[in-house]
Design a protein around this motif. Structure first.
Motif, mmCIF file in Angstrom:
data_model
loop_
_atom_site.group_PDB
_atom_site.id
_atom_site.type_symbol
_atom_site.label_atom_id
_atom_site.label_comp_id
_atom_site.label_asym_id
_atom_site.label_seq_id
_atom_site.Cartn_x
_atom_site.Cartn_y
_atom_site.Cartn_z
ATOM 1 N N ILE A 216 5.108 -2.368 30.595
ATOM 2 C CA ILE A 216 4.407 -2.100 30.911
ATOM 3 C C ILE A 216 4.660 -2.793 32.931
ATOM 4 O O ILE A 216 3.546 -3.470 33.503
ATOM 5 N N ASN A 217 5.433 -3.754 32.612
ATOM 6 C CA ASN A 217 5.509 -3.867 34.757
ATOM 7 C C ASN A 217 7.364 -3.236 34.952
ATOM 8 O O ASN A 217 7.342 -2.079 34.309
ATOM 9 N N SER A 218 7.280 -2.337 35.680
ATOM 10 C CA SER A 218 7.942 -1.779 37.112
ATOM 11 C C SER A 218 9.806 -1.614 36.469
ATOM 12 O O SER A 218 9.890 -1.445 37.053
ATOM 13 N N ARG A 219 9.910 -3.516 36.734
ATOM 14 C CA ARG A 219 11.357 -3.881 36.465
ATOM 15 C C ARG A 219 12.167 -3.701 37.183
ATOM 16 O O ARG A 219 13.385 -4.108 37.730
ATOM 17 N N LYS A 220 11.658 -2.940 38.474
ATOM 18 C CA LYS A 220 12.568 -2.961 39.706
ATOM 19 C C LYS A 220 12.777 -3.925 41.333
ATOM 20 O O LYS A 220 11.713 -4.542 41.079
ATOM 21 N N ALA A 221 13.936 -3.969 41.274
ATOM 22 C CA ALA A 221 13.875 -5.701 42.311
ATOM 23 C C ALA A 221 13.307 -5.533 43.249
ATOM 24 O O ALA A 221 12.969 -4.253 44.213
ATOM 25 N N LEU A 222 12.501 -6.638 43.442
ATOM 26 C CA LEU A 222 11.459 -6.473 44.596
ATOM 27 C C LEU A 222 12.065 -6.303 45.707
ATOM 28 O O LEU A 222 12.368 -5.688 46.476
ATOM 29 N N TRP A 223 13.006 -7.189 45.843
ATOM 30 C CA TRP A 223 14.058 -7.111 47.121
ATOM 31 C C TRP A 223 14.761 -5.258 47.370
ATOM 32 O O TRP A 223 15.549 -5.018 48.437
ATOM 33 N N ALA A 224 14.954 -5.441 46.278
ATOM 34 C CA ALA A 224 15.609 -2.698 46.267
ATOM 35 C C ALA A 224 14.776 -2.564 46.823
ATOM 36 O O ALA A 224 15.070 -0.957 47.058
ATOM 37 N N ARG A 225 13.147 -2.564 46.501
ATOM 38 C CA ARG A 225 12.170 -1.636 47.459
ATOM 39 C C ARG A 225 12.171 -1.806 48.421
ATOM 40 O O ARG A 225 11.757 -2.841 49.422
ATOM 41 N N PRO A 226 11.870 -0.139 49.257
ATOM 42 C CA PRO A 226 11.316 -0.277 50.906
ATOM 43 C C PRO A 226 10.350 -1.746 50.559
ATOM 44 O O PRO A 226 9.068 -2.136 51.000
ATOM 45 N N ALA A 227 10.435 -1.830 52.403
ATOM 46 C CA ALA A 227 9.584 -3.716 52.730
ATOM 47 C C ALA A 227 8.251 -2.513 52.814
ATOM 48 O O ALA A 227 7.490 -2.868 52.351
ATOM 49 N N SER A 228 7.723 -0.901 53.018
ATOM 50 C CA SER A 228 6.881 -0.642 53.526
ATOM 51 C C SER A 228 6.164 -1.111 51.863
ATOM 52 O O SER A 228 4.771 -0.602 51.589
ATOM 53 N N GLU A 229 6.659 -0.105 51.258
ATOM 54 C CA GLU A 229 6.221 0.073 49.777
ATOM 55 C C GLU A 229 5.271 -2.034 48.484
ATOM 56 O O GLU A 229 5.451 -2.044 47.561
ATOM 57 N N VAL A 230 6.024 -3.401 49.143
ATOM 58 C CA VAL A 230 5.160 -4.412 49.193
ATOM 59 C C VAL A 230 4.141 -4.887 49.101
ATOM 60 O O VAL A 230 4.544 -4.655 50.679
ATOM 61 N N THR A 231 3.466 -5.446 48.656
ATOM 62 C CA THR A 231 2.807 -5.881 49.295
ATOM 63 C C THR A 231 2.856 -7.471 49.525
ATOM 64 O O THR A 231 3.986 -8.034 48.930
ATOM 65 N N GLU A 232 2.034 -8.408 50.278
ATOM 66 C CA GLU A 232 1.940 -9.951 50.819
ATOM 67 C C GLU A 232 2.087 -10.355 49.041
ATOM 68 O O GLU A 232 2.323 -11.276 49.007
ATOM 69 N N GLU A 233 0.899 -9.864 48.417
ATOM 70 C CA GLU A 233 0.888 -10.804 47.003
ATOM 71 C C GLU A 233 1.670 -10.317 46.338
ATOM 72 O O GLU A 233 2.419 -11.788 45.461
#
Length: 614
Positions: A216-233
């Motif tokens: 139930i979690n995406s598991r993808k490392a936050l730092w590896a995701r494109p900045a445009s796909e990561v929210t401030e929250e």
């Protein structure tokens, strides 16, 4: 089975958790999932370090199970587990510092709810008692023959017992309180509620979090995701996860290096200084990963000590997975990363200064004293550090000034950046050393942090302007006409100055006329390379006795007291003048907040002098 009592502080904290009203009880699940994630990280790391540890690390995971009928919620991992000693040490007591401070702040808080403080002091596991009447923990460390069961209702005691068939890892079972809308207590056995909390707080966890056999979690490392796909929250929750800070970060910094040596970094500047910022055993907050595998919690080699308030993650592509601290200290790639990370952090702070001055001011107020330590330890980046420093000054009572702003206001012909160190702004502003500079409208930096006493003697200049203490050496503020007049006056006072030096030879190295006084009769100053009285006190407080440092007594020849002394001396009168010389020296020491060598003698001299006026 053994029954033990909680440590007193832990017991107080438990009662607060159970009986206080918190605005967001959902955070208990985030804390338990984070603890489980840490346990998986540690097992993975130990499996690399200890080749004799025969454990299966192919399917490390976290499982959440709910039983609505029994009103239980279980968070289970197959991570490192704990020994009996670990359980007593980590759960039965508060192993880390901070609980006493938590309780102190809670008692001192005049308004608001306890939710303002929860999460700030690593209370983690104890948050379970916000939603549970009883908590049962079963755990087993790899290779341990038996597991351990810990259980408590959150009162004064807990039980602990051995378990023969415990699986590797840790399971925490919460016997939930009844749901209560008025008390903001949801039904935590509801799958939808569990998914909501995990998605909100723990979606970035490296390991799979499973509910009913489904991740139930995406598991993808936050730092590896494109900045445009990561929210401030998402950034904020990740920061809270790695920093144990309840606040959102003040600034998020992303880096990605490509080419012969690849790495990614996700760093954060805090809105509030870490509690251990100035503790001797305080940690630096950068975690090291290699190819998404956690390697080191507190990687000191990646971030210098003066930037220890920076939190985040660095993920390298080419380092060995079994890298040790000894290897890191000598690794060329690590040193390269460190240099780039430091430059990026300092440039981000400078950008914050220019684009969001209020946020910069908040950051500086929280961590500025630590940042200034780099002026001593990081000569390569000294100019960049000076660029982002702010100081109080006589220019404004409310606003701080940068050095660039100070230089822009310097008078024509002014060569130095004037400063004075002291215990407080009030003490500096009242110092006689500032009199002539104030009269001539020269700006003076007011330096009151402990570190200021040390860096000012090590940093030669800023933008070609040297730093000059107004309490040390000669301060040249005179015009040519004033210099000529003072030279003539110095010749006139020469015999008195020589005589006073003889009278005060145990206390002063020289007596001379002053160009820095306008209203006070005298002041004491240091030679250009003498340590300051404040620094001398610091050394003594640390048990380091220094040789006695004699300072220079400067007289204001225009002050009535000095004029009277000179007149009496020139007239051949000597009776009582030695006492007057001693009084003038004592007054100068008191004016700068110094200490008298013999306070009782000084009081007697003053009393005798006052008595003569009646």
């Amino acid at each position: 089975m053994e029954t033990l009592e909680f440590q007193s502080e832990a017991r107080q904290l438990l009662q607060l958790m159970i009986h206080s009203i918190y605005s967001n009880k959902d955070t208990f699940l985030r804390e338990l999932v984070s603890n489980a994630s840490d346990a998986l990280d540690k097992l993975r790391l130990e499996s690399f370090r200890d080749k004799d540890m025969q454990v299966d690390v192919d399917d490390l995971h976290i499982v959440i199970e709910s039983d609505p009928a029994e009103r239980t919620l279980t968070v289970r991992d197959n991570g490192i587990g704990m020994t009996r000693e670990d359980v007593v040490g980590l759960i039965g007591t508060i192993a880390k510092s901070g609980t006493a401070e938590f309780l102190k702040q809670l008692k001192e808080q005049q308004s608001g709810s306890a939710s303002d403080l929860i999460g700030q002091f690593g209370i983690g596991f104890y948050s379970s008692f916000m939603v549970a009447d009883k908590v049962t923990l079963v755990t087993r460390y790899p290779h341990a023959e038996k597991g351990v069961r810990w259980e408590s209702t959150g009162e004064a005691t807990y039980t602990i017992d051995d378990v023969d068939d415990a699986p590797q890892g840790t399971s925490v079972t919460l016997h939930l309180k009844p749901s209560d809308d008025e008390d903001r207590l949801p039904d935590y056995t509801e799958p939808a509620k569990i998914r909501e909390i995990v998605k909100r707080y723990s979606d970035f966890i490296t390991w799979p979090v499973r509910l009913g056999g489904e991740d139930i979690n995406s598991r993808k490392a936050l730092w590896a995701r494109p900045a445009s796909e990561v929210t401030e929250e998402e950034y904020a929750e990740f920061y809270r996860h790695i920093s144990h800070d309840w606040n959102a970060p003040l600034e998020t910094i992303r880096m990605q290096a490509e080419g012969t040596f690849e790495y990614q970094a996700l760093l954060f500047l805090p809105a509030q200084a870490p509690m251990d910022l100035f503790m001797r055993d305080g940690k630096r907050g950068v975690q090291l990963y290699v190819k998404r595998v956690f390697i080191m919690e507190d990687c000191a080699e990646l971030m210098p000590e003066y930037l220890r308030f920076v939190k985040g993650v660095v993920d390298a592509a080419d380092l060995s997975l079994n890298v040790s601290r000894e290897i890191l200290q000598q690794d060329r790639q690590i040193q390269l990363m460190r240099r780039r990370l430091v430059k990026k952090v300092l440039s981000s702070i400078k950008s914050l200064m220019g684009t969001r001055p209020d946020d910069y001011a908040k950051l500086w107020g929280e961590v500025g004293a630590a940042l200034k330590e780099g002026l001593l330890s990081d000569t390569d980046n000294r100019d960049a550090i000076l660029d982002v420093c702010s100081f109080a000054s006589t220019h404004s009572e409310e606003s701080l000034t940068t050095l660039a702003e100070y230089v822009s206001r310097m008078k024509d012909g002014q060569e130095h950046i004037y400063f004075m160190t002291g215990d407080s702004r009030v003490a500096v502003e009242k110092s006689p050393h500032l009199e002539a500079l104030r009269a001539k409208d020269f700006e003076v930096l007011i330096l009151t942090d402990t570190i200021d006493e040390m860096w000012v003697d090590s940093v030669p200049a800023f933008d070609g302007r040297t730093f000059q203490s107004v309490a040390k050496g000669q301060v040249d503020l005179e015009t040519d006409e004033e210099k000529s007049a003072n030279e003539a006056r110095a010749a006139e006072f020469a015999d008195l100055l020589t005589w006073m030096k003889e009278q005060l030879e145990d206390s002063v190295k020289e007596v001379r006329l002053s160009s820095r006084l306008t209203t006070s009769p005298a002041c004491v100053v240091g030679d250009s390379y003498d340590i300051t009285p404040t620094l001398e006190k610091m050394y003594k407080a640390m048990g380091q006795e220094l040789p006695k440092i004699k300072r220079i007594l400067e007289l204001n020849p225009s002050h009535p007291l000095v004029e009277g002394l000179h007149k009496a001396f020139a007239g051949g009168e000597r009776d009582g003048l030695a006492d007057t010389a001693e009084l003038i020296h004592g007054l100068a020491l008191l004016a700068e907040g110094g200490e008298l060598a013999d306070p009782s003698r000084f009081v007697k001299l003053v009393a005798d002098r006052v008595q003569r006026t009646f």
